[in-house]
Design a protein around this motif. Structure first.
Motif, PDB file in Angstrom:
ATOM      1  N   SER A  15       0.839  -1.207   0.000  1.00 18.37           N
ATOM      2  CA  SER A  15       0.000   0.000   0.000  1.00 18.37           C
ATOM      3  C   SER A  15       0.872   1.256   0.000  1.00 18.37           C
ATOM      4  O   SER A  15       0.498   2.262  -0.600  1.00 18.37           O
ATOM      5  N   ALA A  18       1.895   1.734  -3.534  1.00 20.98           N
ATOM      6  CA  ALA A  18       0.753   2.256  -4.297  1.00 20.98           C
ATOM      7  C   ALA A  18       0.587   3.758  -4.057  1.00 20.98           C
ATOM      8  O   ALA A  18       0.336   4.517  -5.002  1.00 20.98           O
ATOM      9  N   LEU A  19       0.749   4.192  -2.809  1.00 20.70           N
ATOM     10  CA  LEU A  19       0.642   5.627  -2.494  1.00 20.70           C
ATOM     11  C   LEU A  19       1.760   6.424  -3.149  1.00 20.70           C
ATOM     12  O   LEU A  19       1.532   7.541  -3.617  1.00 20.70           O
ATOM     13  N   ASN A  21       3.226   5.686  -5.931  1.00 21.46           N
ATOM     14  CA  ASN A  21       2.953   5.734  -7.366  1.00 21.46           C
ATOM     15  C   ASN A  21       1.734   6.575  -7.714  1.00 21.46           C
ATOM     16  O   ASN A  21       1.641   7.097  -8.830  1.00 21.46           O
ATOM     17  N   ASP A  22       0.786   6.685  -6.785  1.00 20.50           N
ATOM     18  CA  ASP A  22      -0.450   7.440  -7.056  1.00 20.50           C
ATOM     19  C   ASP A  22      -0.846   8.242  -5.819  1.00 20.50           C
ATOM     20  O   ASP A  22      -1.641   7.786  -5.002  1.00 20.50           O
ATOM     21  N   PRO A  23      -0.289   9.441  -5.649  1.00 18.62           N
ATOM     22  CA  PRO A  23      -0.572  10.257  -4.468  1.00 18.62           C
ATOM     23  C   PRO A  23      -2.051  10.611  -4.288  1.00 18.62           C
ATOM     24  O   PRO A  23      -2.470  10.980  -3.199  1.00 18.62           O
ATOM     25  N   SER A  24      -2.864  10.472  -5.334  1.00 17.87           N
ATOM     26  CA  SER A  24      -4.293  10.784  -5.204  1.00 17.87           C
ATOM     27  C   SER A  24      -5.011   9.787  -4.287  1.00 17.87           C
ATOM     28  O   SER A  24      -6.137  10.044  -3.862  1.00 17.87           O
ATOM     29  N   LEU A  25      -4.370   8.671  -3.963  1.00 17.06           N
ATOM     30  CA  LEU A  25      -4.958   7.683  -3.051  1.00 17.06           C
ATOM     31  C   LEU A  25      -4.869   8.107  -1.586  1.00 17.06           C
ATOM     32  O   LEU A  25      -5.560   7.544  -0.744  1.00 17.06           O
ATOM     33  N   LYS A  26      -4.048   9.109  -1.300  1.00 17.00           N
ATOM     34  CA  LYS A  26      -3.850   9.537   0.083  1.00 17.00           C
ATOM     35  C   LYS A  26      -5.172   9.935   0.734  1.00 17.00           C
ATOM     36  O   LYS A  26      -5.952  10.703   0.186  1.00 17.00           O
ATOM     37  N   LYS A  28      -7.706   7.994   1.216  1.00 12.71           N
ATOM     38  CA  LYS A  28      -8.825   7.190   0.713  1.00 12.71           C
ATOM     39  C   LYS A  28      -8.631   5.727   1.101  1.00 12.71           C
ATOM     40  O   LYS A  28      -7.508   5.240   1.142  1.00 12.71           O
ATOM     41  N   SER A  46      -4.928   0.099   2.876  1.00 14.23           N
ATOM     42  CA  SER A  46      -4.573   1.387   3.470  1.00 14.23           C
ATOM     43  C   SER A  46      -5.104   1.454   4.898  1.00 14.23           C
ATOM     44  O   SER A  46      -6.012   0.707   5.279  1.00 14.23           O
TER      45      SER A  46
END
Length: 69
Positions: A15, A18-19, A21-26, A28, A46
């Motif tokens: 996880s 993943a965060l 690589n894709d900060p928009s997941l923070k 969520k 997460s």
């Protein structure tokens, strides 16, 4: 000869990647799952997903009932 023991915890490693690589997941809830379509399970998640009651080993089907996508 004196030995040294090193313990490395890799919980939440996937996880974290993943965060990164894709900060928009923070902030969520999200899960990392196996690729099996019939019996996919949660391999990592997460902190937000954990707070909602999702746990490692739970089927993705169960997790999606707790937090619909």
């Amino acid at each position: 000869m004196k030995g040294t023991i090193i313990r490395v915890s890799v919980s939440s490693f996937a996880s974290g990647v993943a965060l990164a690589n894709d900060p928009s997941l923070k902030g969520k809830p999200f899960v990392i799952s196996s690729a099996s379509r019939q019996r996919a399970v949660v391999l990592d998640l997460s902190g937000e997903a954990q707070k909602e009651g999702i746990i490692k080993g739970m089927t993705v089907n169960q997790a999606s009932r707790i937090i619909p996508s």
